[in-house]
Design an enzyme around this catalytic site. Structure first.
Site, PDB file in Angstrom:
ATOM      1  N   ASP A  74       0.260  -1.386   0.221  1.00  0.00           N
ATOM      2  CA  ASP A  74      -0.543   0.104  -0.026  1.00  0.00           C
ATOM      3  C   ASP A  74       0.628   1.126  -0.328  1.00  0.00           C
ATOM      4  O   ASP A  74       2.178   1.228   0.011  1.00  0.00           O
ATOM      5  CB  ASP A  74      -0.794  -0.502   1.186  1.00  0.00           C
ATOM      6  CG  ASP A  74      -0.515  -0.183   2.298  1.00  0.00           C
ATOM      7  OD1 ASP A  74       0.941  -0.265   3.088  1.00  0.00           O
ATOM      8  OD2 ASP A  74      -0.766  -0.890   3.414  1.00  0.00           O
ATOM      9  N   ASN A 142      -7.497  -2.476  14.660  1.00  0.00           N
ATOM     10  CA  ASN A 142      -8.468  -2.983  14.013  1.00  0.00           C
ATOM     11  C   ASN A 142      -9.246  -4.079  12.577  1.00  0.00           C
ATOM     12  O   ASN A 142      -9.779  -4.503  12.507  1.00  0.00           O
ATOM     13  CB  ASN A 142      -9.494  -1.739  13.064  1.00  0.00           C
ATOM     14  CG  ASN A 142      -8.852  -1.787  11.670  1.00  0.00           C
ATOM     15  OD1 ASN A 142      -7.506  -2.295  11.928  1.00  0.00           O
ATOM     16  ND2 ASN A 142      -9.382  -0.068  10.830  1.00  0.00           N
ATOM     17  N   HIS A 144      -6.904  -4.314  10.095  1.00  0.00           N
ATOM     18  CA  HIS A 144      -6.544  -4.197   8.266  1.00  0.00           C
ATOM     19  C   HIS A 144      -5.190  -4.635   7.858  1.00  0.00           C
ATOM     20  O   HIS A 144      -4.619  -5.110   8.775  1.00  0.00           O
ATOM     21  CB  HIS A 144      -7.106  -2.927   8.322  1.00  0.00           C
ATOM     22  CG  HIS A 144      -5.711  -1.922   8.762  1.00  0.00           C
ATOM     23  ND1 HIS A 144      -5.810  -0.920   9.309  1.00  0.00           N
ATOM     24  CD2 HIS A 144      -4.272  -2.492   8.961  1.00  0.00           C
ATOM     25  CE1 HIS A 144      -4.468  -0.073   9.045  1.00  0.00           C
ATOM     26  NE2 HIS A 144      -4.139  -1.055   9.428  1.00  0.00           N
ATOM     27  N   GLU A 149      -9.292  -1.988   5.283  1.00  0.00           N
ATOM     28  CA  GLU A 149     -10.027  -2.343   6.452  1.00  0.00           C
ATOM     29  C   GLU A 149     -11.485  -2.369   6.739  1.00  0.00           C
ATOM     30  O   GLU A 149     -11.933  -2.521   5.181  1.00  0.00           O
ATOM     31  CB  GLU A 149     -10.332  -0.573   6.566  1.00  0.00           C
ATOM     32  CG  GLU A 149      -9.098   0.872   6.115  1.00  0.00           C
ATOM     33  CD  GLU A 149      -8.941   0.712   7.291  1.00  0.00           C
ATOM     34  OE1 GLU A 149      -8.742   0.143   8.478  1.00  0.00           O
ATOM     35  OE2 GLU A 149      -7.870   2.547   7.638  1.00  0.00           O
TER      36      GLU A 149
HETATM   37  C1  GLP Z   1       0.001   0.132   8.708  1.00  0.00           C
HETATM   38  C2  GLP Z   1      -0.144  -0.441   7.807  1.00  0.00           C
HETATM   39  C3  GLP Z   1      -0.433  -2.144   7.537  1.00  0.00           C
HETATM   40  C4  GLP Z   1       0.427  -2.452   8.502  1.00  0.00           C
HETATM   41  C5  GLP Z   1      -0.137  -1.717   9.956  1.00  0.00           C
HETATM   42  C6  GLP Z   1      -0.374  -2.200  11.157  1.00  0.00           C
HETATM   43  O1  GLP Z   1      -0.963   1.098   9.040  1.00  0.00           O
HETATM   44  N1  GLP Z   1      -1.373   0.472   6.257  1.00  0.00           N
HETATM   45  O2  GLP Z   1       0.514  -2.175   6.279  1.00  0.00           O
HETATM   46  O3  GLP Z   1       0.663  -4.265   8.604  1.00  0.00           O
HETATM   47  O4  GLP Z   1      -1.096  -0.246   9.736  1.00  0.00           O
HETATM   48  O5  GLP Z   1       0.908  -0.687  11.720  1.00  0.00           O
HETATM   49  P1  GLP Z   1       1.888  -0.847  12.678  1.00  0.00           P
HETATM   50  O6  GLP Z   1       2.683  -2.092  12.468  1.00  0.00           O
HETATM   51  O7  GLP Z   1       2.953   0.017  13.295  1.00  0.00           O
HETATM   52  O8  GLP Z   1       1.398  -1.248  14.158  1.00  0.00           O
END
Ligand code: GLP
Length: 254
Positions: A74, A142, A144, A149
């Site tokens: 992404d 959440n 995702h 989402e």
């Molecule tokens: C982000 C990314 C995800 C990631 C998630 C968790 O927004 N788009 O690919 O896995 O949120 O992030 P973190 O590893 O900082 O908890």
């Protein structure tokens, strides 16, 4: 500790560092066994340690990315690749510039595309043309994966996403003010992710414990996008003790 549950392999590691090293070892093994592997890559704070470990392995001549190809999950939208908050910048700084991918072999969704729909289609086509061998995932609080989402249905292909308020809040820690966090992103869809031959999901910290439980033991529902992974036939989860806090007893009893 290694546990097999419902067709998934779950490693529970002592801490963030050992989780990161295990994930790096699996990525390195993939590229070692198949030099021209196509890697699906993730951002967020969780994979940072994995990228550091891979860089170390590369510097010690233990892994070679010269034939490998990557597709990231992404990117924010709209955002310029030169913006330090962009995932282009993150990948360059934390991984790509330290190892030996060939120029042009690293792909990310275009955060500046004028015709987003067209850009999403082209990204999908490129992914399907190559086929992802190993997809690395983190997980949002959440549930995702990528930026898919919670929703009433699973979005299959690369698409423009309106980010949840909770996701914007969670990601605000990387920005000066919450107003600077982009409210939209371009993300691979669930089908892109499920199409990968192998999937590794990494998670660390107590804040992820509830969603990890829902992902593994809960219903398969677009309200918890990561729950769809229960249907993939080659998933390895690498969790630290804190992230596995709500599932350990259940896994032992299973
Ligand atoms: C982000 C990314 C995800 C990631 C998630 C968790 O927004 N788009 O690919 O896995 O949120 O992030 P973190 O590893 O900082 O908890």
């Amino acid at each position: 500790m290694r546990i097999n549950y419902n067709g998934m392999t779950i490693f529970v590691k002592d801490n963030y560092e050992s989780m990161s090293k295990k994930a790096a070892a699996l990525v390195a093994a993939q590229v070692t066994l198949k030099a021209d592997s196509v890697l699906g890559l993730a951002t967020g704070s969780t994979p940072e340690g994995m990228y550091q470990a891979l860089v170390q392995m590369y510097l010690q001549d233990e892994v070679d990315f010269s034939e490998a190809i990557s597709f990231n999950l992404d990117e924010y939208y709209p955002i310029d690749a030169s913006n330090p908050q962009s995932y282009h910048y993150y990948m360059e700084e934390k991984f790509f510039k330290h190892v030996n991918f060939k120029e042009g072999n690293n792909h990310l969704p275009d955060g500046k595309a004028l015709d987003v729909e067209e850009a999403c289609k082209a990204y999908d086509e490129a992914i399907y043309e190559h086929g992802i061998d190993l997809q690395v995932l983190g997980i949002g609080n959440n549930g995702h994966i990528g930026f898919n989402e919670p929703d009433v249905h699973f979005e299959s292909s690369t698409h423009l996403v309106k980010l949840d308020v909770g996701t914007i809040e969670a990601n605000a820690r990387f920005f000066e003010t919450i107003e600077e966090v982009p409210t939209r992103a371009v993300s691979m869809g669930i089908k892109n992710i499920m199409h990968a031959k192998k999937i590794i999901l990494i998670a660390s910290g107590e804040a992820k414990a509830d969603i990890i439980e829902a992902m593994i033991f809960g219903d398969i529902t677009p309200k918890v996008p990561a729950s769809i992974l229960q249907l993939h036939n080659d998933v390895t989860m690498i969790l630290d003790q804190a992230a596995a806090g709500k599932i350990l007893a259940k896994l032992m009893a299973a």
